[in-house]
Design a protein around this motif. Structure first.
Motif, PDB file in Angstrom:
ATOM      1  N   VAL A 275      40.139  32.783  41.991  1.00  0.00           N
ATOM      2  CA  VAL A 275      39.771  31.378  41.745  1.00  0.00           C
ATOM      3  C   VAL A 275      39.629  30.556  43.051  1.00  0.00           C
ATOM      4  O   VAL A 275      39.030  29.786  43.243  1.00  0.00           O
ATOM      5  N   SER A 276      40.640  30.691  43.830  1.00  0.00           N
ATOM      6  CA  SER A 276      40.818  30.135  45.101  1.00  0.00           C
ATOM      7  C   SER A 276      39.533  30.506  46.086  1.00  0.00           C
ATOM      8  O   SER A 276      38.965  29.956  46.787  1.00  0.00           O
ATOM      9  N   ALA A 277      39.442  31.944  46.249  1.00  0.00           N
ATOM     10  CA  ALA A 277      38.147  32.460  46.827  1.00  0.00           C
ATOM     11  C   ALA A 277      37.049  32.001  46.486  1.00  0.00           C
ATOM     12  O   ALA A 277      36.109  31.657  47.148  1.00  0.00           O
ATOM     13  N   ALA A 278      36.725  31.846  45.193  1.00  0.00           N
ATOM     14  CA  ALA A 278      35.418  31.274  44.652  1.00  0.00           C
ATOM     15  C   ALA A 278      35.204  29.872  44.935  1.00  0.00           C
ATOM     16  O   ALA A 278      34.315  29.375  45.293  1.00  0.00           O
ATOM     17  N   ALA A 279      36.266  29.180  44.786  1.00  0.00           N
ATOM     18  CA  ALA A 279      36.203  27.673  45.070  1.00  0.00           C
ATOM     19  C   ALA A 279      36.171  27.334  46.464  1.00  0.00           C
ATOM     20  O   ALA A 279      35.327  26.422  46.740  1.00  0.00           O
ATOM     21  N   ASN A 280      36.641  28.225  47.304  1.00  0.00           N
ATOM     22  CA  ASN A 280      36.298  27.882  48.908  1.00  0.00           C
ATOM     23  C   ASN A 280      35.130  28.626  49.275  1.00  0.00           C
ATOM     24  O   ASN A 280      35.123  28.307  50.534  1.00  0.00           O
ATOM     25  N   GLY A 281      34.487  29.197  48.513  1.00  0.00           N
ATOM     26  CA  GLY A 281      33.270  29.805  48.946  1.00  0.00           C
ATOM     27  C   GLY A 281      33.515  31.157  49.803  1.00  0.00           C
ATOM     28  O   GLY A 281      32.595  31.533  50.656  1.00  0.00           O
ATOM     29  N   ARG A 282      34.705  31.655  49.988  1.00  0.00           N
ATOM     30  CA  ARG A 282      35.065  32.676  50.677  1.00  0.00           C
ATOM     31  C   ARG A 282      34.280  34.137  50.149  1.00  0.00           C
ATOM     32  O   ARG A 282      33.950  35.133  50.857  1.00  0.00           O
ATOM     33  N   LEU A 283      34.070  33.934  48.807  1.00  0.00           N
ATOM     34  CA  LEU A 283      33.567  34.985  47.945  1.00  0.00           C
ATOM     35  C   LEU A 283      32.532  34.418  47.201  1.00  0.00           C
ATOM     36  O   LEU A 283      32.743  33.391  46.495  1.00  0.00           O
ATOM     37  N   PRO A 284      31.426  35.080  46.790  1.00  0.00           N
ATOM     38  CA  PRO A 284      30.465  34.678  45.711  1.00  0.00           C
ATOM     39  C   PRO A 284      30.993  34.724  44.348  1.00  0.00           C
ATOM     40  O   PRO A 284      32.175  35.616  44.259  1.00  0.00           O
ATOM     41  N   ARG A 285      30.975  33.602  43.432  1.00  0.00           N
ATOM     42  CA  ARG A 285      31.571  33.598  42.198  1.00  0.00           C
ATOM     43  C   ARG A 285      31.429  34.687  41.357  1.00  0.00           C
ATOM     44  O   ARG A 285      32.175  35.269  40.576  1.00  0.00           O
ATOM     45  N   ASP A 286      30.072  35.438  41.466  1.00  0.00           N
ATOM     46  CA  ASP A 286      29.848  36.742  40.735  1.00  0.00           C
ATOM     47  C   ASP A 286      30.697  37.850  40.950  1.00  0.00           C
ATOM     48  O   ASP A 286      31.114  38.518  40.165  1.00  0.00           O
ATOM     49  N   ILE A 287      31.143  38.054  42.187  1.00  0.00           N
ATOM     50  CA  ILE A 287      31.662  38.970  42.565  1.00  0.00           C
ATOM     51  C   ILE A 287      33.293  38.862  42.309  1.00  0.00           C
ATOM     52  O   ILE A 287      34.103  39.757  41.967  1.00  0.00           O
ATOM     53  N   CYS A 288      33.664  37.753  42.405  1.00  0.00           N
ATOM     54  CA  CYS A 288      35.088  37.113  41.745  1.00  0.00           C
ATOM     55  C   CYS A 288      35.239  37.360  40.592  1.00  0.00           C
ATOM     56  O   CYS A 288      36.370  37.664  39.941  1.00  0.00           O
ATOM     57  N   GLN A 289      34.334  37.304  39.661  1.00  0.00           N
ATOM     58  CA  GLN A 289      34.409  37.278  38.268  1.00  0.00           C
ATOM     59  C   GLN A 289      34.374  38.727  37.822  1.00  0.00           C
ATOM     60  O   GLN A 289      35.147  39.223  37.136  1.00  0.00           O
ATOM     61  N   ARG A 290      33.643  39.746  38.437  1.00  0.00           N
ATOM     62  CA  ARG A 290      33.679  41.127  38.422  1.00  0.00           C
ATOM     63  C   ARG A 290      34.854  41.633  38.701  1.00  0.00           C
ATOM     64  O   ARG A 290      35.476  42.378  38.051  1.00  0.00           O
ATOM     65  N   ALA A 291      35.418  41.273  39.799  1.00  0.00           N
ATOM     66  CA  ALA A 291      36.870  41.681  40.312  1.00  0.00           C
ATOM     67  C   ALA A 291      37.972  41.182  39.271  1.00  0.00           C
ATOM     68  O   ALA A 291      38.841  42.000  39.032  1.00  0.00           O
ATOM     69  N   ASN A 292      37.680  39.956  38.660  1.00  0.00           N
ATOM     70  CA  ASN A 292      38.552  39.545  37.702  1.00  0.00           C
ATOM     71  C   ASN A 292      38.517  40.383  36.365  1.00  0.00           C
ATOM     72  O   ASN A 292      39.560  40.711  35.766  1.00  0.00           O
ATOM     73  N   VAL A 293      37.176  40.628  35.947  1.00  0.00           N
ATOM     74  CA  VAL A 293      37.195  41.569  34.683  1.00  0.00           C
ATOM     75  C   VAL A 293      37.719  42.911  35.157  1.00  0.00           C
ATOM     76  O   VAL A 293      38.698  43.413  34.081  1.00  0.00           O
TER      77      VAL A 293
END
Length: 192
Positions: free
Chosen positions: A161-179
């Motif tokens: 969530v922190s990486a997605a919010a700070n723009g360090r990683l794209p949100r879709d990549i964060c979501q796939r990693a989360n899943v």
């Protein structure tokens, strides 16, 4: 009264050797004042989130071998800042019948602050006069594997969530990693 064979332990991540030496000296003075037998002591200049620390393992080995039956620290965070590592250390001490003694803080309150109080059953000893800290023997409930997996997922989720919010990683990549991580841990996933 039980005779305590104590291992005095000090840790700090700060590169300030005199402060670390003072921390250890304070713990040893308190052990001496209480009439404990100091079997050994160590101090380490390591980060509190690291688990592989030689001095920590030397102390745990002494507990395992029965050379010491008490570990004395200034406060609970001297053992670890990481809740999972801290729990494992406390469980290890309990399994070998060791007593944890804090000199500067109330152990039960520290366990409450870390969220471990509900996992650890505390058995208070007779209080000593003019004792600044609390010292308690511990019996620890087994930490359910499911709860440990949920804790690991919660930490990974917070990082994503922190990486997605700070723009360090794209949100879709964060979501796939989360899943993927939720599936690996066997827990219900949350949206990033």
């Amino acid at each position: 009264m039980t005779e305590y064979k104590v291992w005095a332990f000090a840790r700090s991540a700060a590169p300030n050797l005199p402060a670390l030496e003072n921390q250890l000296a304070d713990v040893m003075r308190e052990a001496d004042r209480r009439g404990y037998i100091i079997v050994n002591s160590c101090m380490e200049q390591k980060c509190g989130t690291e688990f592989w620390r030689p001095d920590l393992f030397a102390m745990l080995t002494a507990v395992q071998q029965g050379r010491v039956n008490a570990v004395m620290v200034q406060s609970l965070d001297r053992l670890s800042h990481d809740i999972t590592i801290l729990y494992r250390i406390l469980r290890f001490l309990q399994n070998y019948g060791a007593v944890l003694i804090t000199t500067e803080t109330d152990l039960q309150y520290e366990l409450y602050l870390t969220g471990l109080e509900s996992r650890i059953l505390l058995v208070p000893h007779e209080p000593e006069k003019e004792c600044r800290g609390r010292w308690l023997s511990m019996r620890i409930d087994p930490f359910p594997v499911r709860l440990e997996q949920e804790l690991k997922y919660a930490l990974a989720y917070a990082a994503l969530v922190s990486a997605a919010a700070n723009g360090r990683l794209p949100r879709d990549i964060c979501q796939r990693a989360n899943v993927g991580y939720a599936r690996k841990c066997g827990v219900l996933r949350r949206e990033v």
